[in-house]
Design a protein around this motif. Structure first.
Motif, short mmCIF file in Angstrom:
data_model
loop_
_atom_site.label_atom_id
_atom_site.label_comp_id
_atom_site.label_asym_id
_atom_site.label_seq_id
_atom_site.Cartn_x
_atom_site.Cartn_y
_atom_site.Cartn_z
N LYS A 135 19.01 -50.62 -8.22
CA LYS A 135 18.81 -52.09 -8.18
C LYS A 135 18.45 -52.53 -6.93
CE LYS A 135 20.96 -53.54 -12.39
NZ LYS A 135 22.03 -54.16 -13.04
N GLU A 136 19.16 -51.89 -5.75
CA GLU A 136 18.99 -52.37 -4.44
C GLU A 136 17.51 -52.05 -3.88
OE1 GLU A 136 22.14 -50.94 -1.86
OE2 GLU A 136 23.47 -52.55 -2.89
N TYR A 137 17.37 -50.71 -4.40
CA TYR A 137 15.91 -49.98 -3.99
C TYR A 137 14.87 -50.86 -4.60
CZ TYR A 137 12.52 -46.77 -2.40
OH TYR A 137 11.39 -46.17 -1.74
N PHE A 138 14.84 -51.12 -6.06
CA PHE A 138 13.82 -52.02 -6.68
C PHE A 138 13.68 -53.45 -5.88
CE2 PHE A 138 13.53 -55.72 -9.77
CZ PHE A 138 12.27 -55.49 -10.09
N ASN A 139 14.75 -54.09 -5.56
CA ASN A 139 14.80 -55.42 -5.16
C ASN A 139 13.80 -55.39 -3.81
OD1 ASN A 139 16.09 -57.00 -6.96
ND2 ASN A 139 18.01 -56.42 -6.15
N GLN A 140 14.11 -54.28 -2.89
CA GLN A 140 13.41 -54.08 -1.89
C GLN A 140 12.12 -53.76 -1.96
OE1 GLN A 140 15.40 -51.16 0.78
NE2 GLN A 140 17.27 -52.19 0.35
N LEU A 141 11.61 -52.87 -3.07
CA LEU A 141 10.29 -52.38 -2.99
C LEU A 141 9.46 -53.59 -3.78
CD1 LEU A 141 9.14 -48.92 -3.34
CD2 LEU A 141 9.60 -50.17 -1.51
N ARG A 162 7.18 -55.91 -1.70
CA ARG A 162 6.01 -55.60 -1.14
C ARG A 162 5.03 -56.04 -1.83
NH1 ARG A 162 1.73 -53.52 -2.25
NH2 ARG A 162 2.46 -53.19 -4.58
N ARG A 163 4.19 -56.61 -0.93
CA ARG A 163 2.64 -56.97 -1.40
C ARG A 163 1.75 -56.59 -0.58
NH1 ARG A 163 2.55 -61.56 -4.67
NH2 ARG A 163 0.34 -60.96 -4.52
N SER A 164 0.58 -56.55 -1.13
CA SER A 164 -0.88 -56.09 -0.35
C SER A 164 -1.15 -57.18 0.42
CB SER A 164 -1.85 -55.52 -1.39
OG SER A 164 -1.40 -54.46 -1.89
N ILE A 209 3.22 -45.92 1.70
CA ILE A 209 3.34 -47.44 1.48
C ILE A 209 4.57 -48.10 1.35
CG2 ILE A 209 2.67 -49.46 -0.32
CD1 ILE A 209 0.08 -47.45 -1.10
N SER A 210 5.59 -47.19 0.53
CA SER A 210 7.17 -47.66 0.44
C SER A 210 7.51 -47.63 1.86
CB SER A 210 7.81 -47.06 -0.61
OG SER A 210 7.91 -45.50 -0.38
N ALA A 211 7.19 -46.49 2.75
CA ALA A 211 7.91 -46.55 3.92
C ALA A 211 7.36 -47.71 4.92
CB ALA A 211 7.47 -45.11 4.73
N ILE A 212 6.18 -47.94 4.83
CA ILE A 212 5.47 -48.96 5.60
C ILE A 212 6.32 -50.27 5.21
CG2 ILE A 212 3.36 -50.52 5.99
CD1 ILE A 212 1.67 -47.77 5.27
N HIS A 213 6.66 -50.55 3.81
CA HIS A 213 7.25 -51.84 3.57
C HIS A 213 8.93 -51.51 4.43
CE1 HIS A 213 8.48 -55.22 1.16
NE2 HIS A 213 9.40 -54.40 0.69
N GLN A 214 9.46 -50.68 4.02
CA GLN A 214 10.87 -50.40 4.55
C GLN A 214 11.18 -50.57 5.79
OE1 GLN A 214 12.02 -50.82 1.44
NE2 GLN A 214 13.86 -49.68 2.02
#
Ligand code: IYR
Length: 223
Positions: free
Chosen positions: A25-31, A34-36, A159-164
């Protein structure tokens, strides 16, 4: 098992079901945050961040573990200007004549056009190249398998690493994008796959007011 090399043991640390639920759930909330983003700030990003996010991308699974990717990382203003000029030239033709009315209609909510200022404003541009094949030490061609799938997954990891890392990006696919191969003088086994500007959002950056599909709309469980 018939393998050419001994396999090594692998496991994950034991955690309770509740722990797994919470972590997912935490990972979902973080990702899900993310927006382009198309409006970039010119604020710089340390090279060390870019190095880490690329290593994350390259931790992706790939067909026969061939890792069929090359990440070209651009900070040079001169190269960025060249890329912008060439990309806008192609995009102008695409928007004016190559894209169908239906396609342009589908893109309206996103509000894109042929102007790509982010190509010069973002501090970094990462261009992901796929390796259609490689060469062995004797110069013989080595076939690569599931190249698009592999490079697509690696780009998703990127993309996920950039967001994180607290930054933003955008998947830009100028079409055709062979000009990237020429400008960056890439070898004959590489093809441009995707271009991602990386940086901070402009303080006035805006994104479309989108919602995502619900689980019901996108998943079917067969239990
Ligand atoms: N490559 C063009 C057009 C474009 C196409 C799709 I599908 C998008 O989701 C967004 C843009 C461009 O980058 O403008």
């Amino acid at each position: 098992m018939d393998t050419t090399k001994e396999h090594i043991y692998y496991s994950r640390p034991y955690r309770s079901d509740q722990d797994h639920i919470q972590a997912s759930k935490e990972y979902f909330n973080q990702l899900n945050e993310r927006r382009s983003v198309r409006d970039f700030s010119d604020r710089d990003v340390p090279r060390e961040v870019i190095e880490s996010i690329i290593k994350t991308a390259a931790s992706a699974p790939s067909g026969a573990h061939q890792q069929p990717w090359t990440f070209c990382v651009i900070r040079s203003s001169e190269l960025k200007s060249k890329i912008r000029e060439a990309a806008e030239q192609e995009e102008k033709i695409s928007y004016q004549s190559r894209m169908s009315e239906e396609w342009l209609e589908a893109l309206k909510p996103i509000g894109t056009d042929w102007n790509k200022p982010f190509l010069e404003i973002a501090p970094w541009i990462i261009i992901v190249f796929k390796q259609a094949f490689s060469y062995d030490v004797d110069g013989n061609k080595v076939k690569h398998y599931y190249v698009n799938e592999s490079v697509g997954i690696a780009t998703g990891f990127l993309i996920s690493a950039i967001h994180q890392a607290g930054l933003v990006t955008l998947t830009h696919t100028p079409s055709p994008m062979n000009f990237l191969h020429q400008i960056l003088e890439r070898p004959d086994n590489e093809r441009p796959f995707m271009l991602l500007p990386v940086g901070h959002p402009h303080p006035d950056a805006k994104v479309p007011d989108f919602t995502r599909k619900t689980l019901k709309e996108m998943a079917v469980f067969y239990e």
